[in-house]
Design a protein around this motif. Structure first.
Motif, mmCIF file in Angstrom:
data_model
loop_
_atom_site.group_PDB
_atom_site.id
_atom_site.type_symbol
_atom_site.label_atom_id
_atom_site.label_comp_id
_atom_site.label_asym_id
_atom_site.label_seq_id
_atom_site.Cartn_x
_atom_site.Cartn_y
_atom_site.Cartn_z
ATOM 1 N N ASN A 111 0.819 -1.219 0.000
ATOM 2 C CA ASN A 111 0.000 0.000 0.000
ATOM 3 C C ASN A 111 0.850 1.265 0.000
ATOM 4 N N VAL A 112 2.076 1.147 -0.511
ATOM 5 C CA VAL A 112 2.966 2.300 -0.614
ATOM 6 C C VAL A 112 3.407 2.452 -2.071
ATOM 7 N N ALA A 113 2.968 3.534 -2.702
ATOM 8 C CA ALA A 113 3.390 3.835 -4.064
ATOM 9 C C ALA A 113 4.715 4.596 -3.996
ATOM 10 N N ARG A 114 5.655 4.174 -4.824
ATOM 11 C CA ARG A 114 6.976 4.811 -4.850
ATOM 12 C C ARG A 114 7.245 5.339 -6.254
ATOM 13 N N TYR A 115 7.804 6.531 -6.304
ATOM 14 C CA TYR A 115 8.169 7.065 -7.605
ATOM 15 C C TYR A 115 9.482 7.825 -7.505
ATOM 16 N N ARG A 116 10.217 7.725 -8.583
ATOM 17 C CA ARG A 116 11.529 8.360 -8.595
ATOM 18 C C ARG A 116 11.816 8.949 -9.975
ATOM 19 N N THR A 117 12.709 9.898 -9.963
ATOM 20 C CA THR A 117 13.129 10.583 -11.179
ATOM 21 C C THR A 117 14.559 10.198 -11.505
ATOM 22 N N ASN A 118 14.768 9.636 -12.695
ATOM 23 C CA ASN A 118 16.105 9.267 -13.146
ATOM 24 C C ASN A 118 16.520 10.208 -14.279
ATOM 25 N N GLU A 119 17.009 11.357 -13.899
ATOM 26 C CA GLU A 119 17.476 12.314 -14.908
ATOM 27 C C GLU A 119 18.995 12.250 -14.972
ATOM 28 N N ARG A 120 19.518 12.302 -16.169
ATOM 29 C CA ARG A 120 20.956 12.154 -16.383
ATOM 30 C C ARG A 120 21.643 13.514 -16.538
ATOM 31 N N GLN A 121 22.912 13.514 -16.217
ATOM 32 C CA GLN A 121 23.722 14.704 -16.475
ATOM 33 C C GLN A 121 23.771 14.949 -17.985
ATOM 34 N N LYS A 122 23.716 16.205 -18.379
ATOM 35 C CA LYS A 122 23.685 16.518 -19.802
ATOM 36 C C LYS A 122 24.716 17.592 -20.128
ATOM 37 N N THR A 123 25.423 17.366 -21.204
ATOM 38 C CA THR A 123 26.323 18.361 -21.780
ATOM 39 C C THR A 123 26.046 18.411 -23.280
ATOM 40 N N GLU A 124 26.739 19.268 -23.979
ATOM 41 C CA GLU A 124 26.564 19.360 -25.429
ATOM 42 C C GLU A 124 27.899 19.148 -26.122
ATOM 43 N N ASP A 125 27.861 18.457 -27.262
ATOM 44 C CA ASP A 125 29.086 18.288 -28.042
ATOM 45 C C ASP A 125 29.330 19.531 -28.891
ATOM 46 N N ALA A 126 30.300 19.463 -29.761
ATOM 47 C CA ALA A 126 30.689 20.633 -30.554
ATOM 48 C C ALA A 126 29.571 21.111 -31.478
ATOM 49 N N THR A 127 28.666 20.201 -31.830
ATOM 50 C CA THR A 127 27.576 20.568 -32.737
ATOM 51 C C THR A 127 26.306 20.961 -31.995
ATOM 52 N N GLY A 128 26.364 20.953 -30.656
ATOM 53 C CA GLY A 128 25.197 21.327 -29.865
ATOM 54 C C GLY A 128 24.248 20.191 -29.556
ATOM 55 N N VAL A 129 24.639 18.955 -29.909
ATOM 56 C CA VAL A 129 23.794 17.794 -29.630
ATOM 57 C C VAL A 129 23.964 17.391 -28.159
ATOM 58 N N PRO A 130 22.891 17.144 -27.424
ATOM 59 C CA PRO A 130 23.017 16.758 -26.017
ATOM 60 C C PRO A 130 23.762 15.433 -25.851
ATOM 61 N N ASP A 137 21.727 11.660 -8.678
ATOM 62 C CA ASP A 137 21.115 11.142 -7.456
ATOM 63 C C ASP A 137 19.835 11.916 -7.159
ATOM 64 N N ALA A 138 18.781 11.170 -6.924
ATOM 65 C CA ALA A 138 17.493 11.793 -6.589
ATOM 66 C C ALA A 138 16.784 10.908 -5.574
ATOM 67 N N PRO A 139 16.130 11.492 -4.584
ATOM 68 C CA PRO A 139 15.439 10.678 -3.580
ATOM 69 C C PRO A 139 14.234 9.961 -4.171
ATOM 70 N N GLU A 140 13.951 8.763 -3.636
ATOM 71 C CA GLU A 140 12.734 8.046 -4.011
ATOM 72 C C GLU A 140 11.621 8.487 -3.075
ATOM 73 N N LEU A 141 10.561 9.008 -3.642
ATOM 74 C CA LEU A 141 9.439 9.499 -2.842
ATOM 75 C C LEU A 141 8.397 8.390 -2.676
ATOM 76 N N ALA A 142 7.650 8.444 -1.578
ATOM 77 C CA ALA A 142 6.671 7.407 -1.287
ATOM 78 C C ALA A 142 5.353 8.023 -0.851
ATOM 79 N N VAL A 143 4.255 7.382 -1.242
ATOM 80 C CA VAL A 143 2.913 7.783 -0.833
ATOM 81 C C VAL A 143 2.229 6.554 -0.247
ATOM 82 N N SER A 144 1.828 6.621 1.007
ATOM 83 C CA SER A 144 1.221 5.480 1.674
ATOM 84 C C SER A 144 -0.299 5.516 1.564
ATOM 85 N N GLY A 145 -0.936 4.400 1.914
ATOM 86 C CA GLY A 145 -2.388 4.330 1.914
ATOM 87 C C GLY A 145 -3.007 4.106 0.551
#
Length: 230
Positions: A111-130, A137-145
């Protein structure tokens, strides 16, 4: 002659009637107070569940609108994972390289829903492509009930014969809380590209195995849904 002043007193019958009336009035007061406290308690529980369910709904809606790939995570799914499909056996499979992922899971009997965000570090190459790096690192959040969360994929067409044009892909959801509150809604998948539907000569099309229930009775393993932006 002397004036004799007499003080009138209540008779026994009058006292009994008065006490009886006071007792009845007090009983009404206690009943009203108990009813008010019960209603307040129910309203408080409903308000709390509404806030928690809305929090889950916001996570679903916000990420469904921007995802380019959507995956239903079912631990009983035994086939090889494919990015072109929409079924995965576990959350690790949908943490794709060169992408951000937003994952919601609900294990049975917790009865605990968990959700997390997995976002990656981003840079750009010489042509501007990500260029994507490691997951931040991101915390895992939880919602009970939470009792269960039901998902269903759907394509709605303006013309029955259309398979691609003039069609809209939706994710339907129902969030059921333990004490009885529930939210039902649908969100359009504006950019999602990896879901294939079974053609039907009707205004609605549904994919094979396009429904999933998180939590609740009769489910096994840890199921979830993942929204991937790539």
């Amino acid at each position: 002659m002397k004036n004799i002043k007499s003080k009138k007193a209540f008779t026994l019958i009058e006292l009994i009637v008065t006490v009886t009336i006071l007792a009845i009035t007090a009983g009404f007061g206690v009943g009203i107070f108990a009813s008010a406290m019960s209603n307040y308690s129910k309203a408080s529980v409903t308000a709390k569940e509404q806030a928690l369910a809305t929090e889950i709904e916001d996570f679903i809606v916000n990420h469904a609108r921007i995802c380019t790939q959507l995956y239903l995570i079912d631990s009983t799914y035994g086939e090889d994972f494919s990015e072109e499909g929409y079924l995965a056996a576990n959350a690790a499979q949908v943490e794709l390289e060169d992408s951000d992922s937003y994952i919601l899971t609900l294990a049975p009997d917790t009865n605990v829903a968990r959700y997390r965000t997995n976002e990656r570090q981003k840079t750009e190459d010489a042509t501007g492509v990500p260029v994507y790096g490691d997951i931040l690192d991101a915390p895992e959040l939880a919602v009970s009930g939470v009792e269960s969360i039901e998902f269903s994929l759907l394509k709605q067409k303006l013309i029955m014969e259309d398979t691609k044009d003039k069609a809209f892909n939706y994710l339907q959801y129902t969030i059921n809380m333990q004490e009885g509150y529930s939210i039902t809604g649908a969100v359009m998948l504006y950019s999602c590209k990896n879901i294939s539907y079974q053609y039907e000569n009707s205004f609605m099309e549904y994919p094979e195995d396009g429904t999933l229930t998180l939590g609740g009775e009769g489910t096994t393993g840890i199921n979830g849904i993942a929204f991937v932006v790539k």
